[in-house]
Design a protein around this motif. Structure first.
Motif, PDB file in Angstrom:
ATOM      1  N   ASP A 342     -10.682  15.201  -6.072  1.00 17.53           N
ATOM      2  CA  ASP A 342     -10.439  13.800  -6.364  1.00 17.53           C
ATOM      3  C   ASP A 342      -9.026  13.438  -5.927  1.00 17.53           C
ATOM      4  N   GLU A 343      -8.731  12.151  -5.973  1.00 11.97           N
ATOM      5  CA  GLU A 343      -7.409  11.655  -5.625  1.00 11.97           C
ATOM      6  C   GLU A 343      -6.967  10.633  -6.663  1.00 11.97           C
ATOM      7  N   LYS A 344      -5.671  10.568  -6.844  1.00 14.81           N
ATOM      8  CA  LYS A 344      -5.086   9.529  -7.688  1.00 14.81           C
ATOM      9  C   LYS A 344      -4.058   8.792  -6.850  1.00 14.81           C
ATOM     10  N   ASN A 345      -4.164   7.475  -6.811  1.00 16.80           N
ATOM     11  CA  ASN A 345      -3.260   6.664  -6.008  1.00 16.80           C
ATOM     12  C   ASN A 345      -2.221   5.969  -6.878  1.00 16.80           C
ATOM     13  N   TYR A 346      -1.014   5.960  -6.351  1.00 13.83           N
ATOM     14  CA  TYR A 346       0.047   5.110  -6.894  1.00 13.83           C
ATOM     15  C   TYR A 346       0.507   4.176  -5.780  1.00 13.83           C
ATOM     16  N   TYR A 347       0.971   2.996  -6.153  1.00 14.05           N
ATOM     17  CA  TYR A 347       1.438   2.007  -5.193  1.00 14.05           C
ATOM     18  C   TYR A 347       2.878   1.637  -5.541  1.00 14.05           C
ATOM     19  N   ILE A 348       3.662   1.367  -4.502  1.00 15.59           N
ATOM     20  CA  ILE A 348       5.063   1.042  -4.764  1.00 15.59           C
ATOM     21  C   ILE A 348       5.197  -0.435  -5.148  1.00 15.59           C
ATOM     22  N   PHE A 349       6.157  -0.697  -6.012  1.00 15.72           N
ATOM     23  CA  PHE A 349       6.444  -2.070  -6.433  1.00 15.72           C
ATOM     24  C   PHE A 349       7.927  -2.181  -6.745  1.00 15.72           C
ATOM     25  N   SER A 350       8.528  -3.305  -6.383  1.00 12.56           N
ATOM     26  CA  SER A 350       9.922  -3.563  -6.736  1.00 12.56           C
ATOM     27  C   SER A 350      10.206  -5.045  -6.557  1.00 12.56           C
ATOM     28  N   GLN A 351      11.404  -5.420  -6.966  1.00 13.25           N
ATOM     29  CA  GLN A 351      11.912  -6.767  -6.722  1.00 13.25           C
ATOM     30  C   GLN A 351      12.875  -6.766  -5.535  1.00 13.25           C
ATOM     31  N   GLY A 352      12.811  -5.709  -4.722  1.00  9.45           N
ATOM     32  CA  GLY A 352      13.673  -5.615  -3.547  1.00  9.45           C
ATOM     33  C   GLY A 352      14.964  -4.860  -3.791  1.00  9.45           C
ATOM     34  N   LEU A 353      15.079  -4.214  -4.969  1.00 11.62           N
ATOM     35  CA  LEU A 353      16.320  -3.506  -5.301  1.00 11.62           C
ATOM     36  C   LEU A 353      16.044  -2.040  -5.649  1.00 11.62           C
ATOM     37  N   ASN A 355      16.658   0.538  -4.107  1.00 13.40           N
ATOM     38  CA  ASN A 355      17.754   1.426  -3.737  1.00 13.40           C
ATOM     39  C   ASN A 355      19.029   1.120  -4.523  1.00 13.40           C
ATOM     40  N   VAL A 356      18.988   0.131  -5.370  1.00 14.18           N
ATOM     41  CA  VAL A 356      20.191  -0.309  -6.088  1.00 14.18           C
ATOM     42  C   VAL A 356      20.064  -0.076  -7.586  1.00 14.18           C
ATOM     43  N   LYS A 357      18.950  -0.485  -8.143  1.00 12.32           N
ATOM     44  CA  LYS A 357      18.734  -0.369  -9.588  1.00 12.32           C
ATOM     45  C   LYS A 357      17.656   0.671  -9.849  1.00 12.32           C
ATOM     46  N   GLU A 358      18.005   1.646 -10.661  1.00 13.26           N
ATOM     47  CA  GLU A 358      17.089   2.754 -10.893  1.00 13.26           C
ATOM     48  C   GLU A 358      15.788   2.310 -11.544  1.00 13.26           C
ATOM     49  N   ASN A 359      15.826   1.219 -12.290  1.00  9.80           N
ATOM     50  CA  ASN A 359      14.620   0.764 -12.979  1.00  9.80           C
ATOM     51  C   ASN A 359      13.871  -0.315 -12.216  1.00  9.80           C
ATOM     52  N   ASP A 360      14.282  -0.600 -10.968  1.00  2.91           N
ATOM     53  CA  ASP A 360      13.601  -1.656 -10.204  1.00  2.91           C
ATOM     54  C   ASP A 360      12.366  -1.123  -9.483  1.00  2.91           C
ATOM     55  N   GLY A 361      12.507  -0.003  -8.788  1.00  7.21           N
ATOM     56  CA  GLY A 361      11.383   0.545  -8.047  1.00  7.21           C
ATOM     57  C   GLY A 361      10.383   1.227  -8.971  1.00  7.21           C
ATOM     58  N   GLN A 362       9.113   0.908  -8.797  1.00  8.22           N
ATOM     59  CA  GLN A 362       8.086   1.440  -9.688  1.00  8.22           C
ATOM     60  C   GLN A 362       6.918   2.028  -8.886  1.00  8.22           C
ATOM     61  N   LEU A 363       6.277   3.021  -9.480  1.00  3.57           N
ATOM     62  CA  LEU A 363       4.977   3.499  -9.025  1.00  3.57           C
ATOM     63  C   LEU A 363       3.953   2.942  -9.998  1.00  3.57           C
ATOM     64  N   ILE A 364       3.002   2.164  -9.484  1.00  3.97           N
ATOM     65  CA  ILE A 364       2.030   1.515 -10.350  1.00  3.97           C
ATOM     66  C   ILE A 364       0.612   1.926  -9.976  1.00  3.97           C
ATOM     67  N   ASP A 365      -0.307   1.783 -10.914  1.00  2.00           N
ATOM     68  CA  ASP A 365      -1.678   2.266 -10.729  1.00  2.00           C
ATOM     69  C   ASP A 365      -2.550   1.341  -9.889  1.00  2.00           C
ATOM     70  N   THR A 366      -2.196   0.059  -9.834  1.00  4.36           N
ATOM     71  CA  THR A 366      -3.024  -0.917  -9.121  1.00  4.36           C
ATOM     72  C   THR A 366      -2.189  -1.645  -8.081  1.00  4.36           C
ATOM     73  N   ILE A 367      -2.842  -2.146  -7.058  1.00  9.13           N
ATOM     74  CA  ILE A 367      -2.140  -2.865  -5.994  1.00  9.13           C
ATOM     75  C   ILE A 367      -1.631  -4.190  -6.553  1.00  9.13           C
ATOM     76  N   SER A 368      -0.370  -4.452  -6.337  1.00  7.62           N
ATOM     77  CA  SER A 368       0.248  -5.681  -6.849  1.00  7.62           C
ATOM     78  C   SER A 368      -0.149  -6.880  -6.000  1.00  7.62           C
ATOM     79  N   ASP A 369      -0.240  -8.030  -6.656  1.00 12.41           N
ATOM     80  CA  ASP A 369      -0.493  -9.280  -5.936  1.00 12.41           C
ATOM     81  C   ASP A 369       0.761  -9.789  -5.241  1.00 12.41           C
ATOM     82  N   ASN A 370       1.902  -9.223  -5.585  1.00  8.30           N
ATOM     83  CA  ASN A 370       3.177  -9.670  -5.018  1.00  8.30           C
ATOM     84  C   ASN A 370       3.564  -8.822  -3.811  1.00  8.30           C
ATOM     85  N   ASN A 371       4.327  -9.427  -2.923  1.00  6.37           N
ATOM     86  CA  ASN A 371       4.848  -8.704  -1.779  1.00  6.37           C
ATOM     87  C   ASN A 371       6.103  -7.928  -2.171  1.00  6.37           C
TER      88      ASN A 371
END
Length: 541
Positions: A342-353, A355-371
């Motif tokens: 089996d496979e488990k997917n994570y998708y990247i999500f952030s507000q564009g920071l 590389n700057v804020k440690e709590n901005d970049g996220q691995l999420i379980d579902t594809i975000s509606d946001n770019n």
């Protein structure tokens, strides 16, 4: 156990070259099978950096032959990396099979170069060679050893080339060259005008394989002719495949195992421990994997040889052909197959920071509606350094929380795990990214974050990108790890991992011609959107 005596014997190859070998014999009038190792580092060493001494193997009831390959140790001829190992290996098999007091049946063992010699001679299909135990080898020499996803594996290749060149200088009595190379081995020369092609290699190691490896940048006939993959249809005998989660050549072990498992009529067993190339012990990097991680390979090989050379019944060789050390739980998992169910997917999500804020970049379980649009800048003057992993020296898992605070590294972190996450197999990332340069690199590192905030890498992948074909799929180092409930998973992305891999100057030139003075600052954009999701794909059982 038998008492053992040692003698040095020689054979003459078909083209008149003398090859020397140390032969260890049990004190007995019985006849014994033969264990053969062919290696380039001096027969007295006999790979004791990872294996028991040949005296121990001989005491188990075997004639053990440790041979210097052509042009190494006391053997005659000119050393040419892998070039003579098929013919010389076949001549050696014919010679040792007729040694007095032998049964004429042979098994081979050894890791790295010594593992490769087994594959080469096995292609000759000698009836005397009954089984081999290749550890830490290449199946495709380009993809599994020299390069990784098109990126030159600088630190391991250069370090090895310097070691072999120093041995050549020693054999020639060239004190000046030897001491220059010895000094370079302790502090790799990475500050020359062309970082990946030090002047030292041209000055005192003109015959080194390194010149070919760095100049043949694509998988052409040079690599094909040296790769065991070329003669896979000629290999069919029992094999014990041995690897390490942090060994640079694990891809080769697994690719060879998979190829043999499909086509062979004989058992193919696989053992992978939490080891680097050297040593195979309980501790590596920042981790103590407990005494359970200490190598049991010597006894396993004796059981293997007892079965295939002496006919003894060893049940576990068939009931537990796959032995994988599970990091995190620090235990061995045994099974009859190793398949990603089996496979488990994570998708990247952030507000564009990210590389700057440690709590901005996220691995999420579902594809975000946001770019998602993240940008990092790769500056060759201060590239992201390599720390641990499989391609660095030293290898292993290290605490990297400070490294992840650099602004040229994107970090995406999961929520705190509510249940254990077992990853077993080869992770991938499918990433959408572009850069303002004709060539750029992507390094992807997977880590686990402990509740105290410490970050430990466990798998990484690297790719040199010369096209705009998207998404870019990058395979990471195979792994087996349980990330415990309460911990976090992190994906770190950067444009360099130096000196593990050759520095990308952004010029589109090959590593052998990339001058540091010409290096360009590269802006790399990573994005994810509903129809183009940048995805981390984890193999789970």
């Amino acid at each position: 156990m038998y008492q053992v005596k040692k003698e040095t014997l020689s054979l003459t190859t078909r083209d008149g070259i003398r090859l020397d070998a140390d032969v260890y014999r049990p004190h007995s009038t019985e006849s014994f099978p033969i264990l053969l190792m062919r290696q380039p580092y001096g027969k007295q060493i006999a790979s004791t950096v990872v294996y028991a001494h040949p005296i121990w193997y001989a005491s188990q009831g075997y004639i053990v032959v440790i041979q210097d390959v052509r042009g190494r140790g006391t053997s005659q001829g000119d050393f040419d990396l892998f070039a003579h190992e098929i013919e010389d290996g076949f001549d050696t098999i014919n010679w040792v099979s007729q040694l007095p007091g032998s049964t004429g049946t042979i098994g081979m063992y050894g890791f790295s170069y010594q593992g490769m010699t087994q594959l080469y001679v096995a292609s000759m299909q000698s009836k005397a060679l009954k089984t081999i135990c290749p550890a830490m080898v290449a199946y495709d020499l380009y993809e599994d050893w020299g390069y990784e996803n098109g990126a030159f594996c600088l630190q391991t290749n250069l370090g090895w080339a310097i070691q072999l060149a120093a041995e050549t200088a020693k054999l020639k009595g060239d004190s000046n060259a030897f001491h220059k190379l010895y000094e370079a081995s302790r502090n790799l020369p990475l500050s020359d005008p062309i970082p990946a092609y030090p002047n030292l290699m041209k000055e005192v190691a003109s015959n080194s394989f390194y010149h070919d490896w760095i100049n043949y940048c694509y998988p052409d006939n040079y690599w094909c002719n040296l790769s065991p993959k070329r003669f896979i249809d000629k290999l069919d005998l029992p094999m014990l495949h041995i690897g390490g989660w942090f060994d640079p050549y694990l891809r080769g072990n697994i690719n060879l195992y998979n190829a043999m498992k499909i086509r062979s009529n004989y058992p193919q067993n696989l053992v992978i421990g939490p080891w680097g190339h050297i040593p195979w012990g309980s501790k590596l990097g920042s981790h103590d994997y407990t005494k359970l991680a200490c190598s049991f390979i010597d006894q396993y090989q004796i059981d293997w040889f007892d079965h295939f050379l002496k006919g003894k019944d060893i049940d576990y060789l068939y009931s537990q052909p796959i032995s994988l050390f599970e990091m995190g739980s620090n235990q061995w998992n045994y099974s009859k197959s190793w398949e990603n169910k089996d496979e488990k997917n994570y998708y990247i999500f952030s507000q564009g920071l990210a590389n700057v804020k440690e709590n901005d970049g996220q691995l999420i379980d579902t594809i975000s509606d946001n770019n998602v649009n993240d940008i990092i800048v790769h500056d060759p003057w201060r590239p992201v350094p390599s720390v641990g992993g499989h391609a660095s020296i030293p290898s292993g898992s290290f605490e990297r929380s400070q490294l992840d605070t650099r602004f040229d590294i994107l970090t995406y972190t999961s929520e705190q795990l509510t249940e254990d996450l077992l990853i077993s197999g080869t992770p991938f990332i499918e990433i959408y990214c572009t850069a303002d340069a004709p060539s750029f690199d992507i390094c992807a590192i997977l880590s686990e974050i402990k509740p105290d905030g410490k970050v430990y890498n466990f798998s990484q992948g690297y790719c040199r990108i010369n096209s705009e074909k998207l998404p870019i799929k990058i395979s990471l180092q195979p792994t087996c790890i349980k990330i415990n409930e309460g911990n976090y998973l992190r994906l770190s992305i950067s444009g360099a991992c130096f000196p593990a891999y050759a520095l990308n100057t952004g010029t589109g030139k090959f590593p052998y011609e990339e001058r540091l003075i010409d290096a360009k600052i590269i802006t790399i954009k990573v994005w994810s959107q509903p129809d183009q999701p940048s995805t981390l794909i984890l193999p789970i059982p």
